[in-house]
Motif scaffolding. Sequence first.
Motif, PDB file in Angstrom:
ATOM      1  N   ILE A   1      71.789 -15.284 -88.631  1.00 42.55           N
ATOM      2  CA  ILE A   1      70.701 -15.723 -87.740  1.00 42.55           C
ATOM      3  C   ILE A   1      69.883 -14.516 -87.293  1.00 42.55           C
ATOM      4  CG2 ILE A   1      70.258 -16.636 -85.400  1.00 42.55           C
ATOM      5  CD1 ILE A   1      72.662 -18.603 -85.970  1.00 42.55           C
ATOM      6  N   SER A   2      70.580 -13.476 -86.842  1.00 39.31           N
ATOM      7  CA  SER A   2      69.864 -12.326 -86.268  1.00 39.31           C
ATOM      8  C   SER A   2      69.181 -11.472 -87.339  1.00 39.31           C
ATOM      9  CB  SER A   2      70.817 -11.482 -85.422  1.00 39.31           C
ATOM     10  OG  SER A   2      71.764 -10.877 -86.269  1.00 39.31           O
ATOM     11  N   GLU A   3      69.596 -11.627 -88.601  1.00 39.71           N
ATOM     12  CA  GLU A   3      68.940 -10.875 -89.684  1.00 39.71           C
ATOM     13  C   GLU A   3      67.510 -11.342 -89.944  1.00 39.71           C
ATOM     14  OE1 GLU A   3      73.029  -9.761 -92.178  1.00 39.71           O
ATOM     15  OE2 GLU A   3      71.756 -11.417 -92.842  1.00 39.71           O
ATOM     16  N   GLY A   4      67.167 -12.517 -89.435  1.00 41.90           N
ATOM     17  CA  GLY A   4      65.787 -13.004 -89.551  1.00 41.90           C
ATOM     18  C   GLY A   4      65.382 -13.400 -90.962  1.00 41.90           C
ATOM     19  N   HIS A   5      66.150 -14.285 -91.585  1.00 43.44           N
ATOM     20  CA  HIS A   5      65.806 -14.770 -92.931  1.00 43.44           C
ATOM     21  C   HIS A   5      64.692 -15.807 -92.850  1.00 43.44           C
ATOM     22  CE1 HIS A   5      69.379 -13.033 -94.982  1.00 43.44           C
ATOM     23  NE2 HIS A   5      69.875 -13.101 -93.765  1.00 43.44           N
ATOM     24  N   ALA A   6      63.755 -15.738 -93.811  1.00 38.17           N
ATOM     25  CA  ALA A   6      62.698 -16.752 -93.884  1.00 38.17           C
ATOM     26  C   ALA A   6      63.301 -18.077 -94.350  1.00 38.17           C
ATOM     27  CB  ALA A   6      61.621 -16.296 -94.856  1.00 38.17           C
ATOM     28  N   VAL A   7      62.802 -19.186 -93.802  1.00 39.03           N
ATOM     29  CA  VAL A   7      63.228 -20.520 -94.231  1.00 39.03           C
ATOM     30  C   VAL A   7      62.026 -21.175 -94.904  1.00 39.03           C
ATOM     31  CG1 VAL A   7      64.195 -22.739 -93.497  1.00 39.03           C
ATOM     32  CG2 VAL A   7      64.788 -20.650 -92.230  1.00 39.03           C
ATOM     33  N   LYS A   8      62.188 -21.470 -96.197  1.00 38.18           N
ATOM     34  CA  LYS A   8      61.065 -22.037 -96.952  1.00 38.18           C
ATOM     35  C   LYS A   8      61.375 -23.481 -97.335  1.00 38.18           C
ATOM     36  CE  LYS A   8      61.107 -19.125-100.377  1.00 38.18           C
ATOM     37  NZ  LYS A   8      60.728 -18.381-101.590  1.00 38.18           N
ATOM     38  N   THR A   9      60.366 -24.336 -97.292  1.00 40.55           N
ATOM     39  CA  THR A   9      60.560 -25.707 -97.782  1.00 40.55           C
ATOM     40  C   THR A   9      59.511 -25.994 -98.849  1.00 40.55           C
ATOM     41  OG1 THR A   9      59.149 -26.604 -96.042  1.00 40.55           O
ATOM     42  CG2 THR A   9      61.481 -26.556 -95.578  1.00 40.55           C
ATOM     43  N   TYR A  10      59.941 -26.680 -99.891  1.00 39.66           N
ATOM     44  CA  TYR A  10      59.027 -27.056-100.964  1.00 39.66           C
ATOM     45  C   TYR A  10      59.592 -28.251-101.720  1.00 39.66           C
ATOM     46  CZ  TYR A  10      62.304 -23.705-103.067  1.00 39.66           C
ATOM     47  OH  TYR A  10      63.453 -23.019-103.428  1.00 39.66           O
ATOM     48  N   VAL A  11      58.717 -28.884-102.492  1.00 39.65           N
ATOM     49  CA  VAL A  11      59.133 -30.074-103.234  1.00 39.65           C
ATOM     50  C   VAL A  11      59.194 -29.736-104.718  1.00 39.65           C
ATOM     51  CG1 VAL A  11      58.483 -32.443-103.832  1.00 39.65           C
ATOM     52  CG2 VAL A  11      58.140 -31.615-101.500  1.00 39.65           C
ATOM     53  N   LEU A  12      60.284 -30.145-105.384  1.00 44.38           N
ATOM     54  CA  LEU A  12      60.431 -29.905-106.821  1.00 44.38           C
ATOM     55  C   LEU A  12      60.641 -31.240-107.543  1.00 44.38           C
ATOM     56  CD1 LEU A  12      62.937 -26.891-107.116  1.00 44.38           C
ATOM     57  CD2 LEU A  12      60.453 -26.838-107.426  1.00 44.38           C
ATOM     58  N   PRO A  13      60.132 -31.341-108.786  1.00 40.99           N
ATOM     59  CA  PRO A  13      60.474 -32.528-109.581  1.00 40.99           C
ATOM     60  C   PRO A  13      61.991 -32.558-109.800  1.00 40.99           C
ATOM     61  CG  PRO A  13      58.829 -31.154-110.688  1.00 40.99           C
ATOM     62  CD  PRO A  13      59.325 -30.380-109.521  1.00 40.99           C
ATOM     63  N   ARG A  14      62.542 -33.763-109.859  1.00 39.13           N
ATOM     64  CA  ARG A  14      63.989 -33.959-109.970  1.00 39.13           C
ATOM     65  C   ARG A  14      64.657 -33.019-111.004  1.00 39.13           C
ATOM     66  NH1 ARG A  14      67.366 -38.513-108.796  1.00 39.13           N
ATOM     67  NH2 ARG A  14      69.178 -38.529-110.132  1.00 39.13           N
ATOM     68  N   GLU A  15      64.099 -32.992-112.216  1.00 32.88           N
ATOM     69  CA  GLU A  15      64.727 -32.199-113.277  1.00 32.88           C
ATOM     70  C   GLU A  15      64.744 -30.702-112.945  1.00 32.88           C
ATOM     71  OE1 GLU A  15      66.673 -33.408-115.509  1.00 32.88           O
ATOM     72  OE2 GLU A  15      66.109 -35.350-114.658  1.00 32.88           O
TER      73      GLU A  15
END
Length: 226
Positions: free
Chosen positions: A143-157
Amino acid sequence: MIPMYMKDCYLKEFDTEVKSVDGNYVEFNDTIFYPRSGGQPCDHGTINGIRVDEVIKRGEKILHKLSEPVSGKVHMKIDWERRYKFMRSHTAAHILSSVIFKETGALITGNQISEDKIRIDFNLPEFDRSRLSEWERKANEIISEGHAVKTYVLPREEAFKIPDLVKLKKMLPESIQEIRIVEIEGIDIQACGGTHVKNTSEIGKIKITKAENKGKNNRRIYFEIL
Ligand SMILES: [Zn+2]
Protein backbone atom coordinates in the motif's frame (compact mmCIF):
# COMPACT_ATOMS: atom_id res chain seq x y z
CA MET A 1 -22.25 -0.61 -22.32
CA ILE A 2 -19.71 0.23 -19.66
CA PRO A 3 -21.43 2.34 -16.99
CA MET A 4 -20.00 5.70 -15.98
CA TYR A 5 -19.09 4.52 -12.43
CA MET A 6 -16.63 2.11 -14.07
CA LYS A 7 -15.25 4.62 -16.55
CA ASP A 8 -14.57 7.21 -13.85
CA CYS A 9 -14.75 6.03 -10.23
CA TYR A 10 -14.04 9.57 -9.04
CA LEU A 11 -17.10 11.19 -10.61
CA LYS A 12 -19.31 12.48 -7.78
CA GLU A 13 -22.04 14.24 -9.79
CA PHE A 14 -23.52 13.49 -13.19
CA ASP A 15 -26.35 14.55 -15.52
CA THR A 16 -28.35 11.95 -17.43
CA GLU A 17 -31.92 11.03 -18.41
CA VAL A 18 -34.56 8.52 -17.37
CA LYS A 19 -34.58 5.47 -19.66
CA SER A 20 -37.27 3.26 -18.15
CA VAL A 21 -39.45 3.07 -15.03
CA ASP A 22 -40.72 -0.06 -13.29
CA GLY A 23 -42.69 0.94 -10.19
CA ASN A 24 -40.20 2.52 -7.78
CA TYR A 25 -37.23 1.29 -9.80
CA VAL A 26 -35.76 3.63 -12.38
CA GLU A 27 -33.18 2.94 -15.06
CA PHE A 28 -31.18 5.84 -16.53
CA ASN A 29 -29.24 6.28 -19.79
CA ASP A 30 -26.08 5.96 -17.70
CA THR A 31 -25.22 6.07 -14.00
CA ILE A 32 -22.53 6.90 -11.44
CA PHE A 33 -24.32 4.74 -8.81
CA TYR A 34 -22.60 1.43 -8.11
CA PRO A 35 -25.21 -1.36 -7.84
CA ARG A 36 -24.86 -3.91 -5.02
CA SER A 37 -22.74 -6.75 -6.45
CA GLY A 38 -19.52 -8.69 -6.11
CA GLY A 39 -19.31 -8.19 -2.33
CA GLN A 40 -19.45 -4.39 -2.58
CA PRO A 41 -22.54 -2.54 -1.25
CA CYS A 42 -24.38 -0.08 -3.49
CA ASP A 43 -23.83 3.65 -3.48
CA HIS A 44 -26.13 6.01 -1.65
CA GLY A 45 -26.90 9.54 -2.80
CA THR A 46 -29.57 11.69 -4.41
CA ILE A 47 -31.22 11.97 -7.81
CA ASN A 48 -32.90 15.35 -8.34
CA GLY A 49 -32.63 15.76 -4.58
CA ILE A 50 -34.54 12.50 -3.87
CA ARG A 51 -32.69 10.06 -1.56
CA VAL A 52 -31.38 6.84 -3.11
CA ASP A 53 -30.20 4.03 -0.85
CA GLU A 54 -30.88 0.97 -2.97
CA VAL A 55 -29.31 0.33 -6.36
CA ILE A 56 -29.47 -3.15 -7.85
CA LYS A 57 -28.62 -5.00 -11.02
CA ARG A 58 -31.33 -6.92 -12.85
CA GLY A 59 -29.80 -8.57 -15.90
CA GLU A 60 -28.04 -5.79 -17.75
CA LYS A 61 -30.18 -3.09 -16.13
CA ILE A 62 -29.03 -0.95 -13.21
CA LEU A 63 -32.10 0.01 -11.18
CA HIS A 64 -32.30 2.86 -8.66
CA LYS A 65 -35.07 2.73 -6.04
CA LEU A 66 -36.71 6.13 -5.73
CA SER A 67 -39.48 7.11 -3.32
CA GLU A 68 -40.84 9.76 -5.71
CA PRO A 69 -41.35 9.63 -9.47
CA VAL A 70 -38.81 11.26 -11.81
CA SER A 71 -38.85 11.86 -15.56
CA GLY A 72 -36.69 13.44 -18.24
CA LYS A 73 -33.34 14.98 -17.28
CA VAL A 74 -31.90 14.29 -13.83
CA HIS A 75 -28.92 15.28 -11.72
CA MET A 76 -27.19 12.51 -9.79
CA LYS A 77 -25.00 12.93 -6.75
CA ILE A 78 -23.39 10.10 -4.80
CA ASP A 79 -22.41 10.09 -1.10
CA TRP A 80 -18.73 10.47 -1.77
CA GLU A 81 -17.41 9.66 1.70
CA ARG A 82 -19.16 6.25 1.67
CA ARG A 83 -18.10 5.48 -1.92
CA TYR A 84 -14.47 6.51 -1.40
CA LYS A 85 -14.20 4.26 1.66
CA PHE A 86 -15.50 1.35 -0.45
CA MET A 87 -12.95 2.18 -3.18
CA ARG A 88 -10.13 2.11 -0.62
CA SER A 89 -11.54 -1.04 1.06
CA HIS A 90 -12.03 -2.85 -2.23
CA THR A 91 -8.51 -2.09 -3.48
CA ALA A 92 -7.10 -3.17 -0.10
CA ALA A 93 -9.02 -6.47 -0.40
CA HIS A 94 -7.26 -7.14 -3.74
CA ILE A 95 -3.88 -6.52 -2.10
CA LEU A 96 -4.45 -8.63 1.01
CA SER A 97 -5.95 -11.45 -1.11
CA SER A 98 -2.89 -11.36 -3.32
CA VAL A 99 -0.57 -11.52 -0.30
CA ILE A 100 -2.48 -14.50 1.13
CA PHE A 101 -2.40 -16.25 -2.24
CA LYS A 102 1.32 -15.65 -2.73
CA GLU A 103 2.18 -16.74 0.82
CA THR A 104 -0.01 -19.85 1.00
CA GLY A 105 -1.43 -20.67 -2.45
CA ALA A 106 -4.93 -20.40 -0.90
CA LEU A 107 -7.77 -19.70 -3.27
CA ILE A 108 -9.94 -16.74 -2.31
CA THR A 109 -13.56 -17.93 -2.18
CA GLY A 110 -15.40 -14.70 -1.32
CA ASN A 111 -15.30 -11.25 0.14
CA GLN A 112 -17.74 -8.79 1.62
CA ILE A 113 -17.18 -5.09 2.15
CA SER A 114 -19.17 -3.11 4.70
CA GLU A 115 -18.82 0.38 6.07
CA ASP A 116 -16.67 -0.60 9.05
CA LYS A 117 -14.99 -3.86 8.05
CA ILE A 118 -14.00 -6.11 5.16
CA ARG A 119 -14.22 -9.91 5.15
CA ILE A 120 -12.11 -12.28 3.06
CA ASP A 121 -12.82 -16.02 2.82
CA PHE A 122 -10.21 -18.42 1.57
CA ASN A 123 -9.53 -22.12 1.32
CA LEU A 124 -6.59 -23.33 3.37
CA PRO A 125 -6.33 -26.68 5.19
CA GLU A 126 -3.46 -25.66 7.49
CA PHE A 127 -4.02 -22.26 9.01
CA ASP A 128 -1.19 -20.79 11.05
CA ARG A 129 -2.58 -17.71 12.81
CA SER A 130 0.85 -16.50 13.76
CA ARG A 131 1.33 -15.48 10.12
CA LEU A 132 -1.50 -12.93 10.18
CA SER A 133 0.73 -10.09 11.36
CA GLU A 134 3.21 -10.87 8.58
CA TRP A 135 0.41 -10.73 5.96
CA GLU A 136 -0.76 -7.45 7.43
CA ARG A 137 2.77 -6.02 7.31
CA LYS A 138 3.29 -7.14 3.70
CA ALA A 139 -0.05 -5.66 2.59
CA ASN A 140 0.78 -2.35 4.28
CA GLU A 141 4.17 -2.32 2.62
CA ILE A 142 2.57 -2.70 -0.84
CA ILE A 143 0.00 0.00 0.00
CA SER A 144 2.67 2.49 1.05
CA GLU A 145 4.81 1.77 -2.04
CA GLY A 146 2.20 3.66 -4.07
CA HIS A 147 1.45 1.25 -6.94
CA ALA A 148 -0.71 2.56 -9.79
CA VAL A 149 -4.09 0.82 -10.18
CA LYS A 150 -5.17 0.55 -13.80
CA THR A 151 -8.51 -0.62 -15.18
CA TYR A 152 -9.19 -1.58 -18.78
CA VAL A 153 -11.42 -3.82 -20.86
CA LEU A 154 -10.06 -6.75 -22.89
CA PRO A 155 -11.78 -9.09 -25.35
CA ARG A 156 -12.42 -12.47 -23.71
CA GLU A 157 -9.72 -14.33 -25.68
CA GLU A 158 -7.09 -11.67 -24.88
CA ALA A 159 -7.98 -11.69 -21.18
CA PHE A 160 -7.57 -15.45 -20.88
CA LYS A 161 -4.03 -15.25 -22.30
CA ILE A 162 -3.07 -13.64 -18.97
CA PRO A 163 -1.92 -16.54 -16.75
CA ASP A 164 -3.56 -15.15 -13.58
CA LEU A 165 -6.96 -14.98 -15.28
CA VAL A 166 -7.09 -18.43 -16.90
CA LYS A 167 -8.69 -19.90 -13.77
CA LEU A 168 -11.75 -17.71 -14.39
CA LYS A 169 -12.44 -19.15 -17.81
CA LYS A 170 -14.82 -21.82 -16.55
CA MET A 171 -16.64 -19.41 -14.21
CA LEU A 172 -17.46 -16.67 -16.71
CA PRO A 173 -20.28 -17.58 -19.12
CA GLU A 174 -19.52 -17.47 -22.87
CA SER A 175 -21.98 -14.57 -23.19
CA ILE A 176 -19.43 -12.32 -21.47
CA GLN A 177 -17.20 -11.32 -24.36
CA GLU A 178 -15.48 -8.33 -22.80
CA ILE A 179 -13.70 -8.56 -19.49
CA ARG A 180 -12.84 -5.69 -17.22
CA ILE A 181 -9.37 -6.01 -15.80
CA VAL A 182 -8.09 -4.38 -12.63
CA GLU A 183 -4.32 -4.35 -12.45
CA ILE A 184 -2.33 -3.22 -9.43
CA GLU A 185 0.96 -2.64 -11.18
CA GLY A 186 3.60 -5.17 -10.24
CA ILE A 187 1.32 -6.84 -7.67
CA ASP A 188 -1.94 -8.31 -8.90
CA ILE A 189 -4.22 -8.69 -11.90
CA GLN A 190 -7.91 -9.60 -11.58
CA ALA A 191 -11.17 -9.52 -13.50
CA CYS A 192 -13.37 -7.21 -11.43
CA GLY A 193 -16.32 -4.87 -11.93
CA GLY A 194 -15.91 -2.92 -8.68
CA THR A 195 -14.66 0.56 -7.89
CA HIS A 196 -11.01 1.09 -6.93
CA VAL A 197 -8.62 3.92 -6.10
CA LYS A 198 -6.02 5.05 -8.68
CA ASN A 199 -3.03 4.52 -6.45
CA THR A 200 -2.53 2.14 -3.51
CA SER A 201 -1.20 4.98 -1.35
CA GLU A 202 -4.79 6.34 -1.14
CA ILE A 203 -5.78 3.33 1.00
CA GLY A 204 -3.81 4.44 4.04
CA LYS A 205 -3.25 1.45 6.28
CA ILE A 206 -5.01 -1.84 7.03
CA LYS A 207 -5.41 -3.78 10.26
CA ILE A 208 -6.45 -7.44 10.50
CA THR A 209 -8.95 -7.61 13.37
CA LYS A 210 -10.24 -11.17 13.49
CA ALA A 211 -9.69 -14.66 12.08
CA GLU A 212 -12.17 -17.53 12.16
CA ASN A 213 -12.39 -21.12 10.98
CA LYS A 214 -15.52 -21.74 8.94
CA GLY A 215 -15.55 -25.50 8.41
CA LYS A 216 -12.69 -27.83 7.66
CA ASN A 217 -10.78 -25.86 5.03
CA ASN A 218 -12.52 -22.51 5.03
CA ARG A 219 -10.90 -19.57 6.76
CA ARG A 220 -12.29 -16.12 7.25
CA ILE A 221 -10.43 -12.97 8.18
CA TYR A 222 -11.70 -9.49 8.87
CA PHE A 223 -9.78 -6.31 8.41
CA GLU A 224 -10.34 -2.57 8.69
CA ILE A 225 -8.85 0.37 6.90
CA LEU A 226 -7.45 3.00 9.23
ZN1 LIG B 1 -12.03 -5.18 -7.47
